[in-house]
Write a protein that holds these residues in place. Sequence first.
Motif, PDB file in Angstrom:
ATOM      1  N   HIS A 439       0.637 -14.762 -13.194  1.00  0.00           N
ATOM      2  CA  HIS A 439       1.018 -13.525 -13.445  1.00  0.00           C
ATOM      3  C   HIS A 439      -0.846 -12.771 -12.568  1.00  0.00           C
ATOM      4  CE1 HIS A 439      -3.244 -13.892 -16.595  1.00  0.00           C
ATOM      5  NE2 HIS A 439      -2.315 -15.521 -16.005  1.00  0.00           N
ATOM      6  N   ASP A 440      -1.660 -13.620 -12.745  1.00  0.00           N
ATOM      7  CA  ASP A 440      -2.596 -13.022 -11.367  1.00  0.00           C
ATOM      8  C   ASP A 440      -2.107 -12.640 -10.099  1.00  0.00           C
ATOM      9  OD1 ASP A 440      -4.803 -13.400 -13.571  1.00  0.00           O
ATOM     10  OD2 ASP A 440      -4.953 -15.112 -12.222  1.00  0.00           O
ATOM     11  N   TYR A 441      -1.167 -13.666  -9.378  1.00  0.00           N
ATOM     12  CA  TYR A 441      -0.266 -13.184  -8.191  1.00  0.00           C
ATOM     13  C   TYR A 441       0.408 -11.590  -8.367  1.00  0.00           C
ATOM     14  CZ  TYR A 441       1.931 -14.031  -4.257  1.00  0.00           C
ATOM     15  OH  TYR A 441       2.515 -13.499  -2.827  1.00  0.00           O
ATOM     16  N   LEU A 442       1.201 -11.704  -9.392  1.00  0.00           N
ATOM     17  CA  LEU A 442       2.076 -10.906  -9.517  1.00  0.00           C
ATOM     18  C   LEU A 442       1.141  -9.489  -9.522  1.00  0.00           C
ATOM     19  CD1 LEU A 442       4.541  -9.784 -10.075  1.00  0.00           C
ATOM     20  CD2 LEU A 442       4.487  -9.828 -12.587  1.00  0.00           C
ATOM     21  N   SER A 443      -0.131  -9.712 -10.185  1.00  0.00           N
ATOM     22  CA  SER A 443      -0.652  -8.361 -11.146  1.00  0.00           C
ATOM     23  C   SER A 443      -1.058  -7.914  -9.386  1.00  0.00           C
ATOM     24  CB  SER A 443      -1.754  -8.867 -11.469  1.00  0.00           C
ATOM     25  OG  SER A 443      -2.450  -7.769 -11.857  1.00  0.00           O
ATOM     26  N   ARG A 444      -1.263  -8.952  -8.429  1.00  0.00           N
ATOM     27  CA  ARG A 444      -2.491  -8.306  -7.246  1.00  0.00           C
ATOM     28  C   ARG A 444      -1.196  -7.770  -6.013  1.00  0.00           C
ATOM     29  NH1 ARG A 444      -4.634 -13.486  -7.415  1.00  0.00           N
ATOM     30  NH2 ARG A 444      -3.085 -14.640  -6.166  1.00  0.00           N
ATOM     31  N   ILE A 445       0.264  -8.187  -6.372  1.00  0.00           N
ATOM     32  CA  ILE A 445       0.421  -7.935  -5.546  1.00  0.00           C
ATOM     33  C   ILE A 445       1.531  -6.152  -5.668  1.00  0.00           C
ATOM     34  CG2 ILE A 445       1.719  -9.673  -4.568  1.00  0.00           C
ATOM     35  CD1 ILE A 445       4.005 -10.513  -6.537  1.00  0.00           C
ATOM     36  N   MET A 446       1.022  -6.166  -7.390  1.00  0.00           N
ATOM     37  CA  MET A 446       1.750  -4.652  -7.774  1.00  0.00           C
ATOM     38  C   MET A 446       0.528  -3.947  -7.736  1.00  0.00           C
ATOM     39  SD  MET A 446       2.481  -3.666 -12.133  1.00  0.00           S
ATOM     40  CE  MET A 446       4.664  -4.772 -11.178  1.00  0.00           C
ATOM     41  N   LYS A 447      -1.120  -4.333  -7.116  1.00  0.00           N
ATOM     42  CA  LYS A 447      -2.066  -3.256  -6.941  1.00  0.00           C
ATOM     43  C   LYS A 447      -2.027  -2.620  -5.591  1.00  0.00           C
ATOM     44  CE  LYS A 447      -6.075  -1.958  -7.082  1.00  0.00           C
ATOM     45  NZ  LYS A 447      -6.496  -0.640  -8.572  1.00  0.00           N
ATOM     46  N   GLU A 449       1.229  -2.843  -4.032  1.00  0.00           N
ATOM     47  CA  GLU A 449       2.572  -1.818  -3.809  1.00  0.00           C
ATOM     48  C   GLU A 449       1.908  -1.137  -4.585  1.00  0.00           C
ATOM     49  OE1 GLU A 449       6.585  -4.205  -4.338  1.00  0.00           O
ATOM     50  OE2 GLU A 449       6.301  -5.476  -3.197  1.00  0.00           O
ATOM     51  N   LYS A 450       1.676  -0.595  -6.236  1.00  0.00           N
ATOM     52  CA  LYS A 450       2.032   0.390  -6.694  1.00  0.00           C
ATOM     53  C   LYS A 450       0.458   1.559  -6.978  1.00  0.00           C
ATOM     54  CE  LYS A 450       6.491   0.255  -7.365  1.00  0.00           C
ATOM     55  NZ  LYS A 450       7.468   1.146  -6.433  1.00  0.00           N
ATOM     56  N   GLY A 451      -0.207   0.159  -6.703  1.00  0.00           N
ATOM     57  CA  GLY A 451      -2.098   0.822  -6.838  1.00  0.00           C
ATOM     58  C   GLY A 451      -2.593   0.873  -8.262  1.00  0.00           C
ATOM     59  N   LEU A 452      -1.815  -0.214  -9.147  1.00  0.00           N
ATOM     60  CA  LEU A 452      -1.720  -0.535 -10.352  1.00  0.00           C
ATOM     61  C   LEU A 452      -1.767  -2.142 -10.445  1.00  0.00           C
ATOM     62  CD1 LEU A 452       0.410   2.320 -12.060  1.00  0.00           C
ATOM     63  CD2 LEU A 452      -2.714   2.154 -12.023  1.00  0.00           C
TER      64      LEU A 452
END
Length: 524
Positions: A439-447, A449-452
């Motif tokens: 979940h930490d890695y997914l959160s980083r790549i979402m930040k 790509e999407k700024g969040l």
Amino acid sequence: MRWNILVVDDEIVAVEGIKAAIDKEKFNIGVIYTAYNIQEAQNLLENNEIHILICDIEMPGGSGLELLEWVKAGGRNLVNLILTSHADFSYAQHAVSLGVMQYILKPASDIDLNQALQKAVQKLDGGYKENVQMLRLMREEFFQNILSGVLNAHLELTGKNSFERLCIKSSQEYILTLLCIERQGRDNAQNREAQWNPALFSVQNIAEEFLRAQNKNYVIVKSGETMLFLIIFAEEFDSSLLEEIVEGVGQYAELSLCCYFGRKVRVEGLLEEKDIILTAQRNNAVHKKGVFPAEVLLGKKLVYMEMDGELISVLLRRKKYDTVYDYMKHHLQDMLHADNMQEGIMKRFCEDAGQIFYQNFQDFADIFHKEEYLEKKAKALTGLEECLDWLKYALEEFRREQQERYEVSPVTSAMEYIEKHLDGELSCKAVAAYVGMHHDYLSRIMKKEKGLTLQQYIDEMRLKKAKSLLVSTDIPANTISQIIGYRHYTYFSTYFKKRTHMSPTDFRRLYGGSEEKEGGNEEA
């Protein structure tokens, strides 16, 4: 059927002349008996099966007409031909009244004699066919009633008189055999009758051809759409004949046939033997074709070997679907060898395989509810090929779902998952597990790509859905908070005010036009 003749004349030369004149092959004649007086003739008729009587009228010690009267009184069904030296009308008239078919003047020429024999044989052939047909129908009805339990074999109904009418002995022993068409290809109930009745008819015709060719005494009784019971007289039974029937059905009807045969029993044991044979047939989870002794199949002990669930789970996480299929296939085949083909093994294996699939693919729950998946799983219990077909289908579906999921970016998959699960307890770990990332890695790549971050995106989607529900519905605000996954209305209201600078109720009043107290109807 060969016909036996009795020639009665006091003149030895006449008897021998008649014997020599008869064309035995042409008229399918078996034995020609001879007698030189009425007493000898009566003795032969009482102790032998005779079909045609050729008798002289004038003999010492009693006339031929007296013999005919004795035959008629005894109820013997013969074709009678009379020989005489005198064309006396009174003799002829009396002979006709005693059932004489033809009156032949002596000395009879070979032509006259054989013409008379031809008529006699034609009459016998016609009557024989009718009698054989009637006897066949009577036997079929009798054994159908025995196998269905309608007729109790111990009752008087099946006593001596019944057996005599069926031309069998009460002590006769039988081998009960089940001819069962393999069910492969039965896709739906609507076309079963159209599909299987002709198939069963073909099996019966082929089986009867083989049985008749070997002059076997048998009875065939239909059972359902795919099965025939074959009752063979025990002394004539030969399992190699069943093998020929199986091969013949495969060659001429292109059908797979299994034959299950029982023990040697009398008529009172047939119903019990039927149950044993049907159990053996149900237990056959492997073979589609062949001849099997029912007693041997049922005598085998069920031996079940557990699959290595942990190994399968590891292989599935590594997406080794082909390896999993090969493992399951060989594991099942090792259990379902020829000496251990019990129905219970198939049932346990399918239950275990289904549980393993569910434990490893809960996120693909839609697959488990597909009509095709459910149909294949139900058929998996009927045989090895059907079970392997289900395994292959399920693993291919899981593979396809994962491939489709990973054709889009993990962020897109996560966003789609969040949108579908806003009304539940949605956590970052659950979303990350769905796409197969931490979940930490997914959160980083979402930040990136999407700024969040992942949590911010979840909160943003909940807020968006809350606004939509406040504006477009009359659902109370605290109910909306539960719908979008907030357990406590206070937390939802605080977050909503922080993001919109107004309470949910003020937002609804401003943009939706409905009036509602702060917190909704549930707090009032």
